[in-house]
Design a protein around this motif. Structure first.
Motif, PDB file in Angstrom:
ATOM      1  N   GLY A   1       0.769  -1.227   0.000  1.00 29.54           N
ATOM      2  CA  GLY A   1       0.000   0.000   0.000  1.00 29.54           C
ATOM      3  C   GLY A   1       0.803   1.283   0.000  1.00 29.54           C
ATOM      4  N   ILE A   2       2.109   1.194   0.117  1.00 32.71           N
ATOM      5  CA  ILE A   2       2.937   2.405   0.110  1.00 32.71           C
ATOM      6  C   ILE A   2       3.085   2.891  -1.326  1.00 32.71           C
ATOM      7  N   PRO A   3       2.750   4.138  -1.612  1.00 31.33           N
ATOM      8  CA  PRO A   3       2.839   4.596  -3.008  1.00 31.33           C
ATOM      9  C   PRO A   3       4.276   4.936  -3.395  1.00 31.33           C
TER      10      PRO A   3
ATOM     11  N   TYR B   1       9.503   6.181   3.093  1.00 34.00           N
ATOM     12  CA  TYR B   1       8.118   5.844   2.846  1.00 34.00           C
ATOM     13  C   TYR B   1       7.826   4.547   3.589  1.00 34.00           C
ATOM     14  N   TYR B   2       6.807   4.567   4.418  1.00 38.44           N
ATOM     15  CA  TYR B   2       6.586   3.478   5.375  1.00 38.44           C
ATOM     16  C   TYR B   2       5.127   3.058   5.378  1.00 38.44           C
ATOM     17  N   GLY B   3       4.868   1.780   5.520  1.00 36.89           N
ATOM     18  CA  GLY B   3       3.489   1.314   5.622  1.00 36.89           C
ATOM     19  C   GLY B   3       3.410  -0.184   5.432  1.00 36.89           C
ATOM     20  N   PRO B   4       2.160  -0.690   5.291  1.00 37.51           N
ATOM     21  CA  PRO B   4       1.980  -2.130   5.130  1.00 37.51           C
ATOM     22  C   PRO B   4       2.398  -2.559   3.729  1.00 37.51           C
TER      23      PRO B   4
ATOM     24  N   PRO C   1      -4.473  -3.384   2.124  1.00 37.34           N
ATOM     25  CA  PRO C   1      -3.351  -2.495   1.801  1.00 37.34           C
ATOM     26  C   PRO C   1      -2.906  -2.641   0.342  1.00 37.34           C
TER      27      PRO C   1
ATOM     28  N   SER D   1      -5.411  -1.114  -1.885  1.00 34.08           N
ATOM     29  CA  SER D   1      -5.296   0.345  -1.886  1.00 34.08           C
ATOM     30  C   SER D   1      -4.451   0.818  -3.066  1.00 34.08           C
TER      31      SER D   1
END
Lengths: 436, 436
Positions: B135-137, B296-299, B305, B308
């Motif tokens: 999900g991190i763009p 850039y951080y996320g699932p 995710p 997304s």
């Protein structure tokens, strides 16, 4: 294809950074954009104070209006700040059918609704990535990267000066006024620090973030704003004792009955990643219903970091002007006919530092043998840690950190070390990167 | 305007997430995209195993080819994985002039050069944000957000399973094999964990990141790949003692003579933000010459995710198909005529937890008075810390953390507390947010 012709308003910190970045990286930028970007005109308040900035090829003036009205200019980059003259110049550029890139957060927060509606009537682009969090592409992330989400809330460290002050208060146990004075000496804080430390600057940015997250008009006057000047050293210490950090956050959140828009000092649990964003750096944490939490981190201000966002906006404009919608962004970021054939290095030629773990017999001369092998292959040691030997076997773990070394050399060294009688098991090696 | 008609290949973890997100957020997505996105057809390996997924309005089949060939379908979303059938289906869709969105990292890393060149010939879009870091763009950030930079290097935690294992080894002192077995029980790791723990999955993603960062063709076969199965609990402990964390990183870097492309366990200083990215989460650190470091951080995985990112790609496609280039992305993310008039809450109605600091005379009954006032206004206390009284003045600091409370109530309470004789200075209050 002809380059796109750009006029620059302002050659201060961000303006001069924009000139430098566009000139230095013009090859890469053209390979990405599919077309050159040429600075043809620029306005500065004082043309005598440009120092050694390379302004070759640019018509210079002290009258911003001349750049806006320059018939060759297709895109105006507004970097003069303020909201009165900047508003007039931007609206005038739009009325002439010119596209606009701006880093001006106050202008967008206060006059964005008017500016965007005028731009839409005239069919021109207005891009403002640099207005929030400097070089972090947070506008793009929210506006284009998270479009599948219902965004629940976001929280950002969006003023570097304030974060620098709070970090110093915590790390050095200093009082607010003391650190502020230093920040002013270092040039982080303006002579009038109100905008930074009282949260006005953060409120401008939060206004913009909330609009693009929730799809609401810009409403700067509805932001609750509280600064950090009331935070004492004691509060920072007590918060730490309780397991928290104090950060100056801008928060926008959907709640029952409406949206919260607020800028204020905030305790956050120290284990959160955003609690560990220190110094002048910025970070924005966004919570979407599908993706969950994502965080964006980087320099929120400064000459070239902000210019990075300005140039990204220019590339967006140029791509939109130049290519079919289907090919707007090249698959691999650079135009397909502009890929590079630079080679991939073999691992033998890669240089990194290393962590080495060996199991050795605890007897005289072992360490001398090992360090001799390393020295012969130009491998220097940053740290050695020898653990207590096992009482029964007299075997001990030795851990070493090396400085940067060619991997081919290290592999040779390991071969020789493993052939020593006193080294019992194969050497474990893990690469070490400082990442800075 | 007619919605864009989409056909879905695969209704597994990501496919079902995509269905849920598109249906749940269809209003917001349409307001952003300027046009509806309608799932008209979907293929699944086994139509009997869809559970309670809402597939209303979709023609269902077990033959992916039928969806690709469905004349109503304008955009194909490929979520079946693998590189043989997926490649055939994607190329066939392109040949029919259909746009493609895919989450398939192996497909892009191995066959991207062929797929992109075919797409360019046919003038269709191929979007693959979901292929790297869920999900991190991150594709968008590098390909569009950092276009002003010469990118020097990037380093990413781009496999959640591996990061989960290393985090557990550190936090719980467990051995690799033990944690891997648990990860398999929890469903984080596949029955055949090779792709994750031996770094193949990370190498696919690194291949893609390196191409878009440096403008080089995809070269999966040139990535040096080393897994984490050789890391022992001892190494994790020793690294910690030396001030480092061990992470499984994908690294791409410009060096003299070429580009480094490597996936391997890496020691990094524990004070780096990326060293504190734990569990199944992903993060990518990118260093550009103008912006410096951004992270850039996320699932990096999971049903919604990843969905997304798939939906963000769909919105990109729809915007490109629908609007003039100048209006592709609405200024405020949502179409100008689709902004919402939801109200901004007054601060009195905002609910947060609070940190309170009071200076009190150290005499009996003070705490009883204070806690009585708080209780009367429905404010419950999470923690109290009373400091030793000053010997001369008998004044002491009392620090309290409250649970969530309506700010209006808290302000009332503070008014009453400050009117107590034994409370000496104004109450300091700082809001507290858990940010999760």
């Amino acid at each position: 294809m002809e380059p796109v012709k750009v006029g620059l308003l302002g050659l201060g910190t961000v303006g001069s950074g924009t000139v430098r970045v566009l000139k230095r990286n013009s090859d890469e930028i053209t390979r990405r954009a599919g077309r050159g970007i040429e600075l043809v005109a620029a306005a500065a308040r004082n043309l005598d104070s440009l120092g050694d900035l390379d302004v070759s090829g640019m018509r210079l003036t002290e009258e911003a209006l001349e750049v806006v009205d320059d018939p060759e200019v297709q895109v105006i980059v507004e970097l003069i700040g303020g909201t009165t003259l900047a508003r007039e110049l931007v609206l005038r550029a739009i009325d002439q059918g010119k596209h606009v890139v701006t880093a001006n957060k106050a202008l967008i927060a206060l006059h964005g609704n008017e500016i965007f509606s005028r731009a839409q009537e005239r069919g021109v682009m207005v891009a403002f990535e640099a207005a929030v969090a400097g070089g972090i592409p947070i506008i793009k992330a929210i506006r284009e990267g998270l479009t599948g989400n219902r965004i629940e809330w976001l929280a950002g460290i969006i003023n570097g000066t304030g974060n620098f002050i709070l970090t110093e208060m915590r790390d050095k146990g200093r009082e607010f006024a003391d650190v502020l004075a230093e920040a002013q000496r270092l040039g982080y804080a303006e002579a009038d620090p109100t905008f930074d430390v009282e949260g006005v600057d953060a409120a401008h940015k939060l206004t913009i973030l909330a609009s693009i997250a929730f799809g609401i008009p810009l409403q700067f006057d509805r932001v609750y704003t509280e600064g950090i000047s009331g935070i004492s050293r004691d509060d920072v210490v007590y918060a730490n004792e309780l397991g928290y950090r104090i950060k100056h956050l801008g928060i926008a959140r959907r709640a029952n009955g409406g949206i919260e828009l607020r800028v204020h000092p905030t305790l956050i649990p120290e284990r959160r990643l955003i609690a560990n964003v220190d110094g002048v750096l910025n970070a924005v944490l966004v919570w979407g219903d599908a993706v969950g939490p994502t965080l964006y981190y980087g320099p929120g201000a400064g000459s070239e970091p902000t210019a990075s966002a300005v140039v990204a906006d220019l590339v967006d404009v140029v791509r939109a002007l130049t290519t079919d919608p289907e090919n707007r962004v090249p698959h691999l970021a650079f135009q397909a006919d502009a890929l590079s054939d630079v080679s991939i290095l073999s691992m033998d030629d890669v240089q990194t530092a290393f962590y080495l773990r060996l199991r050795v017999l605890d007897r005289p001369g072992v360490m001398a043998d090992i360090t001799r092998i390393l020295a012969d292959l130009d491998i220097s040691i940053e740290a050695i840690m020898q653990k207590e030997p096992d009482e029964d076997t007299q075997e001990a773990d030795v851990i070493m950190l090396t400085h940067q070394v060619r991997e081919g050399n290290l592999n040779q060294a390991i071969g020789r070390i493993e052939s020593l009688d006193s080294v019992i098991t194969p050497v474990t090696r893990i690469r070490l990167e400082n990442l800075k």
